[in-house]
Design an enzyme around this catalytic site. Structure first.
Site: not given
Ligand code: NAG
Ligand code: NAG
Ligand code: NAG
Ligand code: NAG
Ligand code: NAG
Ligand code: NAG
Ligand code: NAG
Ligand code: NAG
Ligand code: NAG
Ligand code: NAG
Ligand code: NAG
Ligand code: NAG
Length: 726
Positions: A577, A658, A690
């Protein structure tokens, strides 16, 4: 069944100090937090383990005697999905049985006593209800609430197994927020439904279940949010995707429900604001807001609300709220509302406290027991409900484990469920001001966690160029010795406004990384990380690869100079991320040359692609403006602009579901690195968002990534099968 038989995996070797491995980490029991009964004598928890032969997960339930910590098997199995302690005695329960023989996709409610288990079916519910909360009213009736998705047109509960399938799959949108996290927005939204189990002596002759056990159900489930006024955003509780039963609470007398929902007059793609409402349990009146515009709450409090909790006498409701209307990482402040019917009067509590509480519970003598992170560890704090602005709370739990959940017991002590880098679950009791008494620790019981010991995590501090103190956690492998030299796995946390401390995770388990790479794994709590004061968090704005990048380099240099057992010449870097954004940035800059290999999971390659995500409040706050009014802010820290300097081998993971950071960023990065001849691999999961959650997927994720790292650190052969060939 006894303690050991319940927890020790068959076939595991007790006594051998071996490296912690991937299958063990993924298979080891995952225990829920403790659910404590009203007298504080008993706690229920569930435990889910995975079998690598049958490829199946299985859940068992356990009962812990709080005084002794003795654990036995609960008298029910995995059909039970949730339990609430409620009923005539301190050992009475109401639970959700996830099966329903009459209605496909429905669930059932049962009452029972855990000490003399003789369950009674009390209600058949026609949708997959969850999030059960209940109170026993003075009449002996049980008032409960649950949540489920509801139909848009009539507010009735939505059961996907019974719903008619549309002929076309198209979805037409007129406003932003088309999708979120890992799902597309559809017409059905989550809502709270209330129901009543009436205390009856005689059987109640309906087809909705039996009236045995003295309780009957008339089958009526009332949608408490249906019909609520809104101008822009439809009410929804729990707030998706991470809201749960913590988003609502039922008053001790069972008569009133408090819940939160996002602001009905603001668009939800660019505002985080949510308010708390009161509604009668029987749905006889419309919900009334206690905070937000035109209420008694301070005008400065306009942001997201959290964790509404009734006082034991039902006259007050405590909760948290952020000031910022579109800033998800603003600090939460505490409030207590005096409640009279649906009327309320809000007062702030310890307003100047520079901390961001995430949970609260009422204890004896009007004390609030509040959970809030300090230095990356979630701790407990005691605050009088009427504390003045300048009140300075002190933590009464320490930094040896991360508080996951807790219950205040009658004597003012707490039963805490926690975790840390070396144990997946700890249960302990503690009285403020006294030492904790550990009842259970997973690493002492689970064969899979054998060898994980307290003390294998450490940290150091240095002062950065801005004069801020930066903390770095270090995870050490099994048999660590200070006289050896270890490679370094330099992990950069996500967020960026999420701390990563001495905490258990099944996704980035840094203790596992340490053993699998025989390395020291570090996480720097760089500028922007929460739990070090709000000003420090706020410094991330428009500064994504500014100060944080300098902090990371300084931490690396600090270790080179000061920590003899770390070999900074043998280093890999990894992150997910925001951490993967930083990997992409690092690879395009000088710092990238310090690493033999890089791993990036679901990260942004371009800041300018950020408008394909749905949480516009996040990027507009962090980039301090919109892409049309402030395009220069989006260009400022864009890794794509530096990709021609990326030369370090990079392993890229990106998943289709995601919607937070879209898969095109990962594919774009891979296409460019491959075209430029930079060694790289692309791992893709079509069914993950994600995070990689499925255990079989996670096993693959770990094996390929550790192989990549060991290849560059120690020359292990790269896995060649089953690579998908051109
Ligand atoms: C730890 O050391 C013991 C004793 O030397 C050895 O038997 C064991 O294999 C070692 N474990 C690891 C993971 O290095
Ligand atoms: C795992 O599954 C296999 C195959 O179904 C079974 O034989 C074995 O007993 C299971 N192991 C455990 C610990 O339950
Ligand atoms: C759950 O419900 C099923 C029927 O749907 C029943 O056979 C089973 O005994 C129930 N289990 C418990 C623990 O209530
Ligand atoms: C509510 O509307 C849905 C969709 O039209 C329908 O399937 C359902 O039967 C309705 N429920 C009630 C109680 O009328
Ligand atoms: C409950 O029973 C009543 C009376 O038999 C019936 O009208 C109603 O549809 C039933 N509700 C459910 C959810 O089964
Ligand atoms: C909802 O809106 C209607 C129409 O504007 C209004 O008459 C009603 O009072 C409102 N209800 C509440 C609870 O605000
Ligand atoms: C928020 O979104 C609405 C609807 O798209 C838009 O009209 C408004 O300008 C946006 N506000 C901000 C501050 O971005
Ligand atoms: C608050 O009250 C003002 C003045 O009556 C009104 O204009 C405004 O629309 C109200 N805001 C909300 C969110 O109800
Ligand atoms: C509170 O936190 C500080 C800072 O980490 C720690 O030194 C102290 O021991 C904690 N207090 C208690 C009672 O655990
Ligand atoms: C600790 O772990 C929990 C559960 O995985 C996670 O929600 C939380 O963000 C983590 N916090 C820190 C500081 O590591
Ligand atoms: C963000 O923008 C505001 C004006 O819109 C400005 O006052 C502020 O200094 C900016 N902050 C940063 C960190 O760029
Ligand atoms: C690439 O690195 C060189 C040498 O450090 C530097 O001069 C150049 O500006 C960098 N280019 C980009 C696009 O970052």
């Amino acid at each position: 069944m006894g303690f050991m038989t319940a927890f020790v995996a068959a076939g595991a070797l007790i006594g051998a100090v071996r490296a912690f491995d991937v299958e063990d980490m993924l298979a080891a029991p995952r225990r829920s937090t403790a659910n404590v009964n009203p007298s504080g004598e008993w706690a229920l928890f569930s435990s889910t383990r995975y079998n690598w032969t049958s490829h199946k997960a299985s859940t068992t339930w356990h009962l812990m005697e709080v005084a002794s910590g003795e654990i036995s098997d609960a008298p029910f199995d995995s059909e039970v999905s949730e339990v609430v302690w409620v009923g005539e005695t301190d050992t009475s329960i109401l639970y959700i049985n996830g099966t329903n023989e009459e209605v496909a996709g429905g669930v059932t409610l049962y009452t029972a006593d855990v000490t003399d288990f003789n369950p009674t079916l009390v209600a058949s519910l026609d949708a997959p209800f969850q999030g059960l909360k209940a109170q026993r009213a003075e009449s002996g009736d049980i008032h409960f609430v649950v949540t489920a998705k509801a139909y848009f047109n009539n507010g009735s509960a939505y059961n996907p197994e019974l719903a008619s399938q549309p002929l076309s799959s198209g979805g037409l949108y007129d406003n932003v927020f088309v999708r979120h996290w890992d799902f597309y927005i559809e017409q059905e939204r989550y809502s709270i439904f209330s129901g009543k189990l009436s205390a009856q002596q005689l059987g109640y002759p309906t087809g909705n279940g039996t009236a045995e056990g003295g309780l009957s159900f008339d089958g009526e489930m009332k949608n408490l949010l249906y019909g609520m006024n809104y101008t822009i955003t439809r009410p929804e509780t729990p707030v998706q995707p991470f809201g749960d039963s913590g988003d609502y609470d039922i008053s001790p007398d069972g008569q009133t429900v408090a819940f939160l929902t996002k602001s009905p007059h603001l668009p939800k793609a660019n505002y985080t604001a949510s308010y708390i409402y009161l509604v009668p349990h029987d749905g006889s009146e419309e919900p009334v807001a206690i905070n937000g515009p035109n209420t008694t709450a301070p005008e400065t409090a306009q942001g997201a609300s959290g964790y509404p909790r009734w006082s034991p006498d039902g006259t007050k409701l405590a909760y948290g709220q952020q000031d910022g209307i579109s800033y998800e990482s603003d600090r939460f402040k505490l409030y207590v509302a005096n409640i009279d019917g649906l009327n309320s009067e809000v007062n702030s509590v310890a307003e100047d406290w520079d901390s961001t509480p995430s949970a609260l519970a009422w204890g004896p003598e009007g004390k609030l027991y509040v959970a809030s992170e300090l230095n990356a560890m979630n701790r407990l704090w005691l605050i009088p409900y009427d504390a003045e602005a300048s009140f300075k709370p002190t933590n009464f739990t320490g930094e040896d484990s991360y508080v996951s959940d807790y219950t205040v017991l009658k004597d003012g002590s707490v039963l805490v469920s926690s975790a840390s880098g070396w144990t997946s679950r700890e249960f302990y009791t503690q009285k403020p001001g006294e030492d904790k008494k550990v009842l259970f620790s997973a690493n002492k019981v689970d064969a899979e966690l054998e060898g994980l010991e307290q003390g294998s995590t450490d940290y150091f501090w240095f002062t950065n160029k801005d004069g801020d103190d930066i903390q770095t956690f270090m995870f050490k492998p099994t048999n660590f010795s200070e006289s050896e030299k270890y490679p370094i796995a330099f992990v950069v946390h996500g967020g960026p406004q999420v701390a990563q401390g001495d905490n258990w995770s099944t996704r980035w388990n840094l203790r596992l990384w340490a053993d699998q790479l025989n390395a020291i794994v570090t996480t720097v709590q760089f500028t922007g990380t929460p739990s070090y004061g709000q000003e420090f968090t706020d410094k991330i704005a428009n500064n994504w690869a500014g100060t944080p990048y300098e902090d990371l380099q300084e931490a690396f240099e600090y270790m080179k100079e000061n920590i003899s057992y770390i070999d900074t010449d043998n280093a890999i870097a990894a992150g997910a991320s925001y951490g993967a954004f930083m990997m992409n940035w690092i690879n395009g800059h000088d710092f990238g040359r310090k690493f033999k290999a890089i791993v990036s999971h679901d990260g942004k390659l371009s800041q300018r692609g950020a408008y394909a995500t749905e949480e516009l409040w996040f990027i507009q706050k962090d980039q301090n403006g919109t892409i049309w009014d402030n395009p220069e802010n989006y260009a400022l820290w864009d890794p794509l602009d530096h990709i021609r300097n990326s030369t370090t081998p990079q392993f890229i993971v990106h998943n289709d579901l995601d919607y937070r950071v879209v898969v095109s960023d990962g594919i774009m990065l891979f296409n460019i690195l491959q075209s430029r001849g930079v060694p790289s691999r692309f791992l893709h999961f079509p069914d993950e968002g994600h995070w990689v959650v499925n255990r079989e997927n996670s096993k693959l994720w770990h094996e390929y990534i550790f192989n990549w790292c060991r290849h560059y650190l120690e020359g292990e052969e790269l896995i060649e099968e089953p690579v998908i060939k051109q």
